[in-house]
Design an enzyme around this catalytic site. Structure first.
Site, PDB file in Angstrom:
ATOM      1  N   CYS A   1      42.818  37.788  47.526  1.00 49.11           N
ATOM      2  CA  CYS A   1      43.097  36.712  46.575  1.00 49.11           C
ATOM      3  C   CYS A   1      43.221  35.354  47.269  1.00 49.11           C
ATOM      4  O   CYS A   1      42.633  34.362  46.821  1.00 49.11           O
ATOM      5  CB  CYS A   1      44.349  37.027  45.770  1.00 49.11           C
ATOM      6  SG  CYS A   1      45.791  37.483  46.767  1.00 49.11           S
ATOM      7  N   TYR A   2      43.957  35.288  48.372  1.00 47.41           N
ATOM      8  CA  TYR A   2      44.063  34.018  49.097  1.00 47.41           C
ATOM      9  C   TYR A   2      42.703  33.548  49.626  1.00 47.41           C
ATOM     10  O   TYR A   2      42.360  32.362  49.472  1.00 47.41           O
ATOM     11  CB  TYR A   2      45.045  34.145  50.254  1.00 47.41           C
ATOM     12  CG  TYR A   2      46.512  34.065  49.890  1.00 47.41           C
ATOM     13  CD1 TYR A   2      47.033  32.975  49.189  1.00 47.41           C
ATOM     14  CD2 TYR A   2      47.391  35.065  50.294  1.00 47.41           C
ATOM     15  CE1 TYR A   2      48.387  32.905  48.892  1.00 47.41           C
ATOM     16  CE2 TYR A   2      48.745  34.994  50.001  1.00 47.41           C
ATOM     17  CZ  TYR A   2      49.241  33.912  49.302  1.00 47.41           C
ATOM     18  OH  TYR A   2      50.581  33.829  49.008  1.00 47.41           O
TER      19      TYR A   2
END
Length: 342
Positions: free
Chosen positions: A146-147
């Site tokens: 996600c990051y």
């Protein structure tokens, strides 16, 4: 004939998000839904919002249960995905939403994950240059973290246009769902409400080498990334504040033009009007990344900010988007571009 899709790890937050998206996909039939310790439990007891599937019972993850599917989406602990992929055969599309096949560099994998590197699959972030051609027809796809999704979308246009020096600084905030559904004391409401805290400080977060990999490929040279993640008192969302030193001669106009060109035809990345900045609330429930960029002329740095829903564009949405491309379907099927507000 409908495409039959299995979800492995359906008891977790990201697995349930995938089911939410698949339920609105016009070409998909939701097949097996499997889990580990939750096998045998009706889905509705864990995810009551998934009303059409509430009476379905989670099954164990086995080759017999997964047989007969066209695509399988995996949410498994590290080191478990390869065995599932091997068991279902090469003709089935397997999309791994864990980390096992994201990294190209074996040394980076071994340093950050502490186990042997077992290989690399095509990388499922379609907006990166050249990714769609690689994903088309592929039977194996690795979905980004996600990051790295938020950071790569925020910074790659600057590197693709050769506007930024090969070092980046990132501070990003994530909602608590990014840590998964398993009970953890530091994620209790009384610990998180009204408070923010950093973690994984000093270059040790496992998503760091993935950011380095993505930006280095686009830049055509090694890029360093100083990454500091923080935990925010919200269930969903990522806000990534990213910067890189601008090369000589870069102007605000050239930065804006590079980003406008990079995202001009993208369905799921929205470059906001000048002066408007991303907010996680505006991305809630959508597969859209909101991006803004400017040039800090006094500091000589490009500042790029992105907001995504960590469970949608940051994970399950990327999985469905990559599945669509791999299967030759319209990329947007089953994927909301509109967030939920307030």
């Amino acid at each position: 004939m409908a495409i039959r899709v299995a979800v492995v790890g359906a008891s977790g937050y990201a697995g349930s998000e995938a089911l939410r998206l698949l339920l609105s996909h016009p070409e998909v039939e939701v097949g097996a839904m499997t889990a580990g310790s939750s096998a045998g439990t009706p889905l509705g007891l864990l995810h009551p919002h998934l009303v059409p599937l509430a009476d379905r019972v989670l099954q164990p993850t086995s080759p017999e249960v997964l047989a007969g599917h066209d695509a399988i989406l995996l949410w498994l602990p590290h080191g478990r995905s390869a065995a599932v992929a091997e068991a279902v055969g090469e003709d089935v599309l397997v999309i791994d939403c864990g980390a096992d096949f994201r990294l190209r560099d074996a040394a980076s994998w071994e340093k950050f994950y502490g186990s042997d590197h077992i290989g690399t699959w095509p990388y499922g972030l379609p907006e990166l240059p050249g990714r769609r051609d690689v994903l088309k027809g592929s039977k194996r796809v690795a979905i980004p973290g996600c990051y790295p999704t938020a950071v790569s979308l925020a910074l790659f246009p600057a590197y693709a246009a050769a506007l930024a020096e090969p070092e980046a600084v990132v501070v990003a905030a994530s909602g608590t769902s990014g840590a998964g559904k398993a009970p953890k004391p530091h994620l209790l409401g009384s610990e998180t409400m009204g408070s923010m805290t950093p973690y994984g400080v000093g270059g040790i977060h496992r998503h760091t080498p993935e950011m380095v990999q993505n930006l280095s490929i686009v830049a055509g040279e090694p890029v360093t990334v100083s990454f500091t993640p923080t935990l925010a008192p919200m269930p969903r969302g990522i806000l990534a504040v990213c910067s890189a030193r601008a090369k000589p001669g870069v102007t605000p106009e050239s930065v804006r033009a590079a980003y406008a060109a990079a995202f001009a035809t993208e369905l799921f990345v929205h470059l906001l009007p000048e002066g408007q900045w991303p907010a996680t609330a505006c991305a809630l429930g959508s597969n859209t990344a909101l991006v803004q960029v400017t040039l800090d002329e006094d500091a000589g740095r490009i500042i790029a900010v992105s907001a995504i829903d960590n469970l949608t564009k940051g994970n399950a949405g990327n999985a469905v988007q990559s599945m669509n491309i791999a299967l030759g379907l319209p990329e947007e099927l089953g994927l909301p571009r509109i967030g939920v507000a307030p």
